[in-house]
Design a protein around this motif. Structure first.
Motif, PDB file in Angstrom:
ATOM      1  N   MET A  39       4.944 -27.912  28.406  1.00  0.00           N
ATOM      2  CA  MET A  39       4.443 -26.540  28.376  1.00  0.00           C
ATOM      3  C   MET A  39       4.466 -25.900  29.762  1.00  0.00           C
ATOM      4  SD  MET A  39       1.649 -24.289  28.735  1.00  0.00           S
ATOM      5  CE  MET A  39       0.176 -25.283  28.825  1.00  0.00           C
ATOM      6  N   ILE A  40       4.084 -26.673  30.789  1.00  0.00           N
ATOM      7  CA  ILE A  40       4.114 -26.151  32.150  1.00  0.00           C
ATOM      8  C   ILE A  40       5.548 -25.890  32.583  1.00  0.00           C
ATOM      9  CG2 ILE A  40       3.682 -26.775  34.551  1.00  0.00           C
ATOM     10  CD1 ILE A  40       1.247 -25.794  33.058  1.00  0.00           C
ATOM     11  N   ASN A  41       6.466 -26.783  32.231  1.00  0.00           N
ATOM     12  CA  ASN A  41       7.881 -26.563  32.556  1.00  0.00           C
ATOM     13  C   ASN A  41       8.410 -25.310  31.876  1.00  0.00           C
ATOM     14  OD1 ASN A  41       7.935 -28.878  34.119  1.00  0.00           O
ATOM     15  ND2 ASN A  41       8.663 -30.168  32.453  1.00  0.00           N
ATOM     16  N   GLU A  42       7.969 -25.080  30.655  1.00  0.00           N
ATOM     17  CA  GLU A  42       8.396 -23.876  29.943  1.00  0.00           C
ATOM     18  C   GLU A  42       7.849 -22.621  30.618  1.00  0.00           C
ATOM     19  OE1 GLU A  42       8.122 -21.917  25.444  1.00  0.00           O
ATOM     20  OE2 GLU A  42       7.376 -23.934  25.849  1.00  0.00           O
ATOM     21  N   LEU A  43       6.589 -22.682  31.035  1.00  0.00           N
ATOM     22  CA  LEU A  43       6.013 -21.546  31.763  1.00  0.00           C
ATOM     23  C   LEU A  43       6.778 -21.299  33.060  1.00  0.00           C
ATOM     24  CD1 LEU A  43       2.157 -22.085  31.409  1.00  0.00           C
ATOM     25  CD2 LEU A  43       3.559 -20.374  30.268  1.00  0.00           C
ATOM     26  N   SER A  44       7.151 -22.373  33.751  1.00  0.00           N
ATOM     27  CA  SER A  44       7.896 -22.239  35.001  1.00  0.00           C
ATOM     28  C   SER A  44       9.265 -21.630  34.750  1.00  0.00           C
ATOM     29  CB  SER A  44       8.037 -23.600  35.677  1.00  0.00           C
ATOM     30  OG  SER A  44       8.712 -23.488  36.910  1.00  0.00           O
ATOM     31  N   ALA A  45       9.921 -22.055  33.648  1.00  0.00           N
ATOM     32  CA  ALA A  45      11.243 -21.515  33.324  1.00  0.00           C
ATOM     33  C   ALA A  45      11.154 -20.034  32.961  1.00  0.00           C
ATOM     34  CB  ALA A  45      11.864 -22.313  32.174  1.00  0.00           C
ATOM     35  N   VAL A  46      10.115 -19.669  32.215  1.00  0.00           N
ATOM     36  CA  VAL A  46       9.952 -18.259  31.838  1.00  0.00           C
ATOM     37  C   VAL A  46       9.683 -17.405  33.074  1.00  0.00           C
ATOM     38  CG1 VAL A  46       8.446 -16.655  30.600  1.00  0.00           C
ATOM     39  CG2 VAL A  46       9.181 -18.761  29.498  1.00  0.00           C
TER      40      VAL A  46
ATOM     41  N   ALA B  68      12.402 -18.279  42.926  1.00  0.00           N
ATOM     42  CA  ALA B  68      12.084 -18.928  41.650  1.00  0.00           C
ATOM     43  C   ALA B  68      12.072 -20.445  41.797  1.00  0.00           C
ATOM     44  CB  ALA B  68      13.096 -18.497  40.583  1.00  0.00           C
ATOM     45  N   ARG B  69      13.030 -20.966  42.556  1.00  0.00           N
ATOM     46  CA  ARG B  69      13.042 -22.416  42.780  1.00  0.00           C
ATOM     47  C   ARG B  69      11.867 -22.845  43.642  1.00  0.00           C
ATOM     48  NH1 ARG B  69      19.504 -23.136  44.170  1.00  0.00           N
ATOM     49  NH2 ARG B  69      20.280 -22.815  42.037  1.00  0.00           N
ATOM     50  N   ARG B  70      11.525 -22.015  44.627  1.00  0.00           N
ATOM     51  CA  ARG B  70      10.452 -22.369  45.559  1.00  0.00           C
ATOM     52  C   ARG B  70       9.100 -22.402  44.858  1.00  0.00           C
ATOM     53  NH1 ARG B  70       7.044 -19.753  49.237  1.00  0.00           N
ATOM     54  NH2 ARG B  70       7.677 -17.720  48.484  1.00  0.00           N
ATOM     55  N   LYS B  71       8.921 -21.563  43.845  1.00  0.00           N
ATOM     56  CA  LYS B  71       7.638 -21.474  43.161  1.00  0.00           C
ATOM     57  C   LYS B  71       7.638 -22.224  41.829  1.00  0.00           C
ATOM     58  CE  LYS B  71       5.835 -17.256  45.238  1.00  0.00           C
ATOM     59  NZ  LYS B  71       5.237 -15.928  45.011  1.00  0.00           N
ATOM     60  N   SER B  72       8.462 -23.234  41.700  1.00  0.00           N
ATOM     61  CA  SER B  72       8.492 -24.008  40.471  1.00  0.00           C
ATOM     62  C   SER B  72       7.194 -24.806  40.316  1.00  0.00           C
ATOM     63  CB  SER B  72       9.692 -24.957  40.484  1.00  0.00           C
ATOM     64  OG  SER B  72       9.598 -25.855  41.563  1.00  0.00           O
ATOM     65  N   ARG B  73       6.728 -24.921  39.066  1.00  0.00           N
ATOM     66  CA  ARG B  73       5.511 -25.659  38.765  1.00  0.00           C
ATOM     67  C   ARG B  73       5.873 -27.021  38.187  1.00  0.00           C
ATOM     68  NH1 ARG B  73       5.139 -20.584  36.448  1.00  0.00           N
ATOM     69  NH2 ARG B  73       3.524 -19.185  37.203  1.00  0.00           N
ATOM     70  N   TYR B  74       4.967 -27.944  38.345  1.00  0.00           N
ATOM     71  CA  TYR B  74       5.113 -29.234  37.684  1.00  0.00           C
ATOM     72  C   TYR B  74       3.732 -29.845  37.520  1.00  0.00           C
ATOM     73  CZ  TYR B  74       4.520 -31.357  42.310  1.00  0.00           C
ATOM     74  OH  TYR B  74       4.030 -31.720  43.524  1.00  0.00           O
ATOM     75  N   LEU B  75       3.646 -30.778  36.576  1.00  0.00           N
ATOM     76  CA  LEU B  75       2.382 -31.423  36.278  1.00  0.00           C
ATOM     77  C   LEU B  75       2.314 -32.747  37.029  1.00  0.00           C
ATOM     78  CD1 LEU B  75       0.097 -30.465  34.440  1.00  0.00           C
ATOM     79  CD2 LEU B  75       0.890 -32.081  32.720  1.00  0.00           C
ATOM     80  N   ALA B  76       1.303 -32.885  37.876  1.00  0.00           N
ATOM     81  CA  ALA B  76       1.144 -34.096  38.682  1.00  0.00           C
ATOM     82  C   ALA B  76      -0.055 -34.879  38.159  1.00  0.00           C
ATOM     83  CB  ALA B  76       0.931 -33.738  40.154  1.00  0.00           C
ATOM     84  N   ALA B  77       0.182 -36.131  37.773  1.00  0.00           N
ATOM     85  CA  ALA B  77      -0.884 -36.991  37.256  1.00  0.00           C
ATOM     86  C   ALA B  77      -1.485 -37.795  38.404  1.00  0.00           C
ATOM     87  CB  ALA B  77      -0.347 -37.921  36.176  1.00  0.00           C
ATOM     88  N   TYR B  78      -2.771 -37.630  38.624  1.00  0.00           N
ATOM     89  CA  TYR B  78      -3.433 -38.456  39.626  1.00  0.00           C
ATOM     90  C   TYR B  78      -4.083 -39.683  38.985  1.00  0.00           C
ATOM     91  CZ  TYR B  78      -7.647 -35.949  38.073  1.00  0.00           C
ATOM     92  OH  TYR B  78      -8.656 -35.407  37.330  1.00  0.00           O
ATOM     93  N   VAL B  79      -4.190 -39.690  37.635  1.00  0.00           N
ATOM     94  CA  VAL B  79      -4.599 -40.879  36.885  1.00  0.00           C
ATOM     95  C   VAL B  79      -3.662 -41.011  35.696  1.00  0.00           C
ATOM     96  CG1 VAL B  79      -6.415 -41.992  35.546  1.00  0.00           C
ATOM     97  CG2 VAL B  79      -7.026 -40.666  37.570  1.00  0.00           C
TER      98      VAL B  79
END
Length: 377
Positions: free
Chosen positions: A171-178, A324-335
């Motif tokens: 979902m976060i990747n989709e938001l980033s792509a949009v 757009a590339r610089r502001k790409s989002r991703y989900l980082a798991a700390y656990v």
């Protein structure tokens, strides 16, 4: 002085037996039933936890990196708010159900009507049950999200946690792509329009050259000016020659006629060439050079403007893509999703204490109300 009689010894009255009976029915019996159920029938539940946050790359330009002013990453509270709602949404429950079959996972224990999912559950029932078995803890200040999933087998709890993390990442990747698409779409449209404008301007210049049979009017006019200069020099020489002949020749000398004819031809040629240049009017069926130069310069200005617009649009598009590339989002798991070794739920002692205290409090209120009504009569 009269002395009041001594009070009789206290004895159990009917109301006292009713209070004791009500305590047994309202407090003791339900608590005992709950105790038998919790310690005899309720199946152990295992918990898996996963913690993550939304990260956004903020790598800047080379000058910023050299100056040490770049913030490499940061969290977006808006994205985590969306993610918090998404984890509890019907859409996520439906996707997890399609992938893992929630009925298979949550209907495993038999004879446990309280903690298991009922048969033939609708999606609304599954969402309600999901909110009981999946707890989401969110800290808006730090943007950290921790999800606790429960199941009757540790592998099932871990599988649900992994699927939640996977779907949240998608979902976060989709938001980033949009967001990247929205950021670059306008720049792409501007670039396409600028490219088409440049193409039309170049075609107009090519069409002008083909129609007028002139590659470079500036070079052509320089040739014409050279021709005029040569004709002017020949005219001056012819006039001098005629003056010389006139000073020594008699009337009717054929050299005078020839000289006049030469001068006339040269003057006519000069007039024709000047007419081409637009100095003197324009002839029938021809276009003056001044007009041609004006048309060509206008086309040149349009082409140069189109080229500058194209370069600006291309630069803006490259900047938009880089942004757009610089502001790409991703989900980082700390656990990462954990695998439980012992059951944490249901917390039998805590539940039993809550049930007993709740029933006792309700019983006390009922007894107090009953005695207050009795005293008012």
């Amino acid at each position: 002085m009269e002395i009041a009689p001594v009070a009789r010894p206290a004895r159990m009255q009917l109301r006292h037996w009713l209070v004791i009976l009500s305590f047994l029915l309202v407090v003791a019996t339900p608590t005992a039933v709950a105790s038998v159920y919790l310690y005899g029938e309720a199946v152990d539940q295992y918990a898996s936890r996963v913690g993550f946050t939304v990260r956004r790359e903020e790598g800047g330009s080379g000058l910023e990196i050299l100056g040490g002013l770049t913030e490499l990453s940061g969290s977006s509270s808006t994205d985590t708010d969306i993610l918090y709602e998404f984890i509890q949404s019907q859409e996520l429950v439906a996707k997890v159900d399609a992938a893992l079959d929630l009925e298979r996972i949550y209907q495993k224990p038999e004879g446990d009507p309280v903690f298991t999912l009922k048969e033939n559950a609708t999606i609304e029932d599954k969402v309600d049950y999901w909110r009981r078995m999946v707890r989401v803890f969110y800290d808006p200040g730090t943007g950290l999200i921790e999800v606790e999933t429960r199941a009757f087998a540790p592998e099932d709890a871990q599988a649900i946690a992994e699927k939640i993390f996977e779907l949240s990442s998608d979902m976060i990747n989709e938001l980033s792509a949009v967001a990247a698409s929205d950021l670059t779409r306008y720049a792409r449209d501007e670039l396409d329009q600028a490219a088409q404008r440049l193409k039309d301007a170049r075609l107009a210049v090519t069409r002008f050259r083909n129609e007028q049979q002139i590659v470079d009017p500036q070079a052509d006019i320089q040739g014409q000016m050279g021709l005029l200069s040569s004709l002017q020099a020949q005219l001056a020489a012819a006039l001098i020659e005629m003056d010389i002949i006139s000073s020594s020749a008699q009337d009717g000398d054929p050299r005078l006629a020839q000289s006049r004819r030469r001068i006339e031809v040269i003057q006519n040629r000069i007039a024709d060439e000047r007419r081409k240049l637009g100095v003197v009017g324009s002839g029938e069926g021809s276009t003056a050079y001044a007009d041609l130069i004006g048309q060509f310069e206008s086309l040149q200005v349009d082409r140069e403007f189109a080229e500058q617009s194209y370069l600006s649009a291309l630069s803006a598009y490259d900047a938009a893509v880089a942004e757009a590339r610089r502001k790409s989002r991703y989900l980082a798991a700390y656990v990462r999703p954990t695998l439980a070794e012992s059951a944490e739920y249901p917390r039998r002692a805590t539940l039993l204490a809550v049930i007993a205290l709740g029933l006792f409090g309700a019983w006390c209120m009922a007894v107090l109300i009953a005695y207050s009504l009795r005293d008012r009569r």
